[in-house]
Design an enzyme around this catalytic site. Structure first.
Site, PDB file in Angstrom:
ATOM      1  N   CYS A   2       1.747   9.053   3.911  1.00 52.31           N
ATOM      2  CA  CYS A   2       2.614  10.100   4.420  1.00 52.31           C
ATOM      3  C   CYS A   2       2.503  10.179   5.947  1.00 52.31           C
ATOM      4  O   CYS A   2       1.400  10.219   6.499  1.00 52.31           O
ATOM      5  CB  CYS A   2       2.323  11.489   3.854  1.00 52.31           C
ATOM      6  N   ARG A  27       3.446   4.375   7.012  1.00 47.63           N
ATOM      7  CA  ARG A  27       2.453   5.177   6.287  1.00 47.63           C
ATOM      8  C   ARG A  27       2.889   5.499   4.863  1.00 47.63           C
ATOM      9  O   ARG A  27       2.080   5.947   4.042  1.00 47.63           O
ATOM     10  CB  ARG A  27       2.188   6.480   7.040  1.00 47.63           C
ATOM     11  N   TRP A  76       4.305   8.951   0.847  1.00 50.34           N
ATOM     12  CA  TRP A  76       3.684   8.033  -0.104  1.00 50.34           C
ATOM     13  C   TRP A  76       3.282   8.922  -1.272  1.00 50.34           C
ATOM     14  O   TRP A  76       2.407   9.769  -1.168  1.00 50.34           O
ATOM     15  CB  TRP A  76       2.464   7.354   0.516  1.00 50.34           C
ATOM     16  N   ASN A 102       0.473  15.970   4.338  1.00 50.55           N
ATOM     17  CA  ASN A 102      -0.135  14.663   4.051  1.00 50.55           C
ATOM     18  C   ASN A 102      -1.505  14.960   3.461  1.00 50.55           C
ATOM     19  O   ASN A 102      -2.257  15.744   4.035  1.00 50.55           O
ATOM     20  CB  ASN A 102      -0.273  13.869   5.359  1.00 50.55           C
ATOM     21  N   GLY A 103      -1.820  14.341   2.319  1.00 50.04           N
ATOM     22  CA  GLY A 103      -3.127  14.578   1.697  1.00 50.04           C
ATOM     23  C   GLY A 103      -2.962  15.030   0.260  1.00 50.04           C
ATOM     24  O   GLY A 103      -1.899  14.847  -0.347  1.00 50.04           O
ATOM     25  N   GLU A 482      -9.905 -12.720   1.190  1.00 50.72           N
ATOM     26  CA  GLU A 482      -8.870 -12.166   2.055  1.00 50.72           C
ATOM     27  C   GLU A 482      -7.524 -12.871   1.814  1.00 50.72           C
ATOM     28  O   GLU A 482      -6.474 -12.229   1.760  1.00 50.72           O
ATOM     29  CB  GLU A 482      -9.303 -12.271   3.529  1.00 50.72           C
ATOM     30  N   LYS A 486      -4.134 -10.875   0.616  1.00 53.84           N
ATOM     31  CA  LYS A 486      -2.871 -10.929   1.362  1.00 53.84           C
ATOM     32  C   LYS A 486      -1.736 -11.364   0.432  1.00 53.84           C
ATOM     33  O   LYS A 486      -0.655 -10.814   0.467  1.00 53.84           O
ATOM     34  CB  LYS A 486      -2.957 -11.920   2.538  1.00 53.84           C
ATOM     35  N   GLU A 489      -0.787  -8.524  -2.105  1.00 54.67           N
ATOM     36  CA  GLU A 489      -0.085  -7.353  -1.584  1.00 54.67           C
ATOM     37  C   GLU A 489       1.293  -7.683  -1.033  1.00 54.67           C
ATOM     38  O   GLU A 489       2.178  -6.847  -1.053  1.00 54.67           O
ATOM     39  CB  GLU A 489      -0.932  -6.578  -0.568  1.00 54.67           C
ATOM     40  N   HIS A 505     -18.673 -21.456 -13.630  1.00 53.04           N
ATOM     41  CA  HIS A 505     -19.221 -20.394 -14.487  1.00 53.04           C
ATOM     42  C   HIS A 505     -18.107 -19.586 -15.146  1.00 53.04           C
ATOM     43  O   HIS A 505     -18.349 -18.485 -15.639  1.00 53.04           O
ATOM     44  CB  HIS A 505     -20.148 -19.483 -13.672  1.00 53.04           C
ATOM     45  N   LYS A 603       0.105   2.034   4.825  1.00 54.44           N
ATOM     46  CA  LYS A 603      -0.799   1.478   5.826  1.00 54.44           C
ATOM     47  C   LYS A 603      -2.137   2.203   5.859  1.00 54.44           C
ATOM     48  O   LYS A 603      -3.196   1.594   5.930  1.00 54.44           O
ATOM     49  CB  LYS A 603      -0.117   1.570   7.194  1.00 54.44           C
TER      50      LYS A 603
END
Ligand code: M6R
Length: 608
Positions: A2, A27, A76, A102-103, A482, A486, A489, A505, A603
């Site tokens: 948000c 965001r 968001w 936001n939150g 990483e 990437k 997402e 294994h 983000k």
């Protein structure tokens, strides 16, 4: 998670608010909305639309230019799906007061039930609407929006940045924060409130940091900050050091691509001014940390966690300090053994990631010394740490983190080298060699980026793959993690990173004819080089299509080979991760995905 923006001043509020929302859309982009105050007593104009900001702009159709106060929100979703009704702003019972948030308000159900008993009618499924109704009640009682906000905040549990505007006082915006970000932009005859400074960077570079549980009252010529008891506090003022251009795409198709190409500079900037002589290192920021710690614990999330995993190798090899790396979201919910002899390092690009912030507070409460590695000045995590080592990546807008990661690894390498020289665990000759190697990295990244076209073409050939595996050993293992993150997402493909030795294994059962496997080879002189080459042969023998990332020290006969420049083994991820970023980027483009705003993500993750 948000984005929030507020504006009051003599310029048209709507264009200022929309400009801010455009910069904050990274965001969250489930919905967007604005509330605008026109003249005193006139009804607030509220427009909100599910989906991206463009939908809201379409609905507004350029109107309401006479509003001089307004608030805007990009969402968001947490409580309630991404619909028009759940979009912010939310109104109180009177319809005269609008709130954005936001939150997460953890006690919203309890508040809602209480308000419903008093006759309030709710329209949305959000936690935020309870705040709007409660604020309306408190405002009716006190007649003062700031007093009302303080009373409401005292009743809330959870995390919040709140902004409120009221139709009877169109030039006044009241904000509050707890555990979520809010900064003030101080202009001339106009003032701003926002989740981060990018929202107002083209209008002012003067910003104020707000502390925990503070309420701010903003009018065009005044900013007053108080604590929840109403006592005036003086906020810390700072100058923003980058300009609006840095937060724009500058001719690149996507922010992510621009940020990938900014990496040579970001790495160079993070190294800048650290080496007073060719064989010495200086980190003035660490003066608050006593040197007596026995171990280091690194806490972070996502890509920042991978930076920690990579940094562990340098810290242990050069400085000879035991290092553990843990997901911040896991750390808080156990009883770790921490003492004053533990240095806890939190890593965060945004400085606002809630899991990391909560882990930092937990570590502090257990007595640890704390250091944060952060890219965002004035954000909460560095503010609450004993010391901070800022990375100098510049604003990172794309949701997928790229230049932040490389600079976080560089910051950890600098720290490792600094501690090694303090503890005399390496010679000054060796320090010089490492400094030389670090200083060569920007040019080497540049070299990779200049020769990246064949990789982009090759990537498109894999666009229909259902799963991609990444293999590495030593520092190549977190690099593989990483690479997989990437790809997940951005390309929405199944991807996993494995340690080469772990394949046999279990994971090797995943390999079938044509499975793409990206293998990161260490320099040929590394003691694990042969082992990694064997892993490549093992997966090829089972039908995998291997794309190898290797430096010139290997002579390899593989159809798909990405060359990177030679470097110290410990520094290799700074180079090997660059093609992995390009691979994920290109795959997302080839699959028609939204690169800068991948689905379901945001983000800055300011909820736990
Ligand atoms: O702002 P932070 O560095 O604390 O963010 C941590 C993660 O949310 C972040 O790295 C995330 O994993 C990225 N989207 C990955 O590209």
């Amino acid at each position: 998670m948000c984005g929030i923006v507020g504006y009051t001043g003599s310029n048209p509020a709507l264009s200022r608010v929309i400009e801010g929302l455009r910069r904050l859309e990274y965001r969250g982009y489930d919905s967007a909305g604005v509330a605008l105050a026109l003249t005193k007593g006139e009804k607030l104009v509220v427009e909100k639309k599910a989906g991206k900001l463009a939908n809201l702009e379409g609905a507004l159709n350029g109107g309401h230019e006479n509003a001089t106060g307004g608030i805007g929100h990009t969402r968001w979703a947490t409580h309630g799906g991404p619909t028009d009704i759940n979009a912010h702003p939310h109104l109180d019972e009177s319809g005269k007061l609008a709130v954005i948030h936001n939150g997460i308000i953890e006690n919203y159900e309890e508040l809602k039930a209480e308000l419903e008993r008093r006759g309030h009618k709710f329209k949305s499924e959000t936690d935020t609407e309870s705040v709007a109704h409660l604020l309306g009640e408190e405002f009716k009682a006190s007649g003062d929006l700031a007093t009302a906000m303080r009373s409401v905040c005292a009743r809330l549990r959870g995390s919040f940045t709140l902004l409120a505007i009221q139709s009877d006082n169109p030039n006044l915006i009241v904000g509050a924060r707890r555990n979520s970000p809010l900064v003030v932009g101080v202009g001339s005859g106009e003032n701003f409130l926002a989740s981060d400074v990018s929202a107002f960077i083209s209008h002012t570079k003067k910003a104020l940091e707000l502390g925990q549980d503070q309420v701010v009252v903003v009018t065009p010529n005044e900013v007053v900050v108080t604590d929840l008891a109403g006592k005036t506090v003086t906020p810390k003022e700072y100058e923003i050091t980058w300009d609006a251009k840095a937060a724009e795409r500058g001719g690149f198709e996507h922010f992510m691509l621009k940020e990938i190409y900014e990496q040579p500079k970001a790495v160079a900037d993070t190294l800048l001014g650290r080496f007073p002589t060719p064989s010495t290192i200086e980190l003035k920021e660490l003066e608050n940390i006593s040197g007596n710690f026995q171990r280091i614990l690194i806490l972070a999330c996502g890509t920042a966690y991978h930076a920690g995993l990579i940094g562990k190798y340098a810290l242990e090899e050069w400085a000879k300090i035991p290092v553990e790396v843990e997901l911040a979201s896991e750390f808080r919910y156990r009883n770790p053994v921490i003492s004053e002899q533990t240095l806890v390092i939190t890593i965060s690009q945004s400085g606002e990631t809630m899991d990391t912030l909560m882990a930092l507070r937990h570590a502090k409460s257990l007595g640890a010394q704390t250091l944060s590695i952060c890219n965002t000045m004035g954000s909460t995590i560095p503010r609450e740490s004993d010391s901070v080592l800022y990375t100098h990546a510049g604003p990172e807008i794309a949701v997928a983190s790229t230049k932040a990661l490389l600079t976080q690894v560089i910051a950890l390498d600098l720290l490792a080298l600094y501690l090694a020289s303090k503890r005399s665990s390496i010679t000054s000759n060796r320090t010089k060699e490492i400094i030389d190697a670090l200083l060569q990295l920007p040019n080497k990244i540049e070299e990779i980026l200049e020769t990246v076209e064949p990789l982009r073409a090759m990537t498109r050939g894999y666009k229909n793959a259902t799963s991609v595996l990444f293999l590495g050993r030593h520092v190549g293992f977190p690099a593989a993690l990483e690479g997989a993150l990437k790809l997940k997402e951005l390309a929405y493909m199944h991807a996993e990173g494995f340690a080469g030795g772990e394949l046999k294994h279990g994971p090797i059962a995943l390999i079938e004819e044509g499975t793409p496997v990206i293998a990161i080879l260490p320099p040929a002189k590394s003691e694990i080089a042969e082992k990694m080459r064997s892993n490549v042969q093992e997966v090829r023998a089972r039908g995998a299509r291997v794309i190898a990332i290797a430096d010139q020290s290997h002579s390899l006969d593989l159809p798909e080979l990405i060359r990177i420049p030679e470097s110290e083994e410990i520094l290799q991820p700074i180079l090997s991760i660059v093609p992995l970023q390009v691979f994920a980027y290109e795959m997302a483009v080839a699959r028609g995905n939204d690169v800068d705003q991948p689905r379901n993500l945001a983000k800055s993750v300011t909820v736990e």
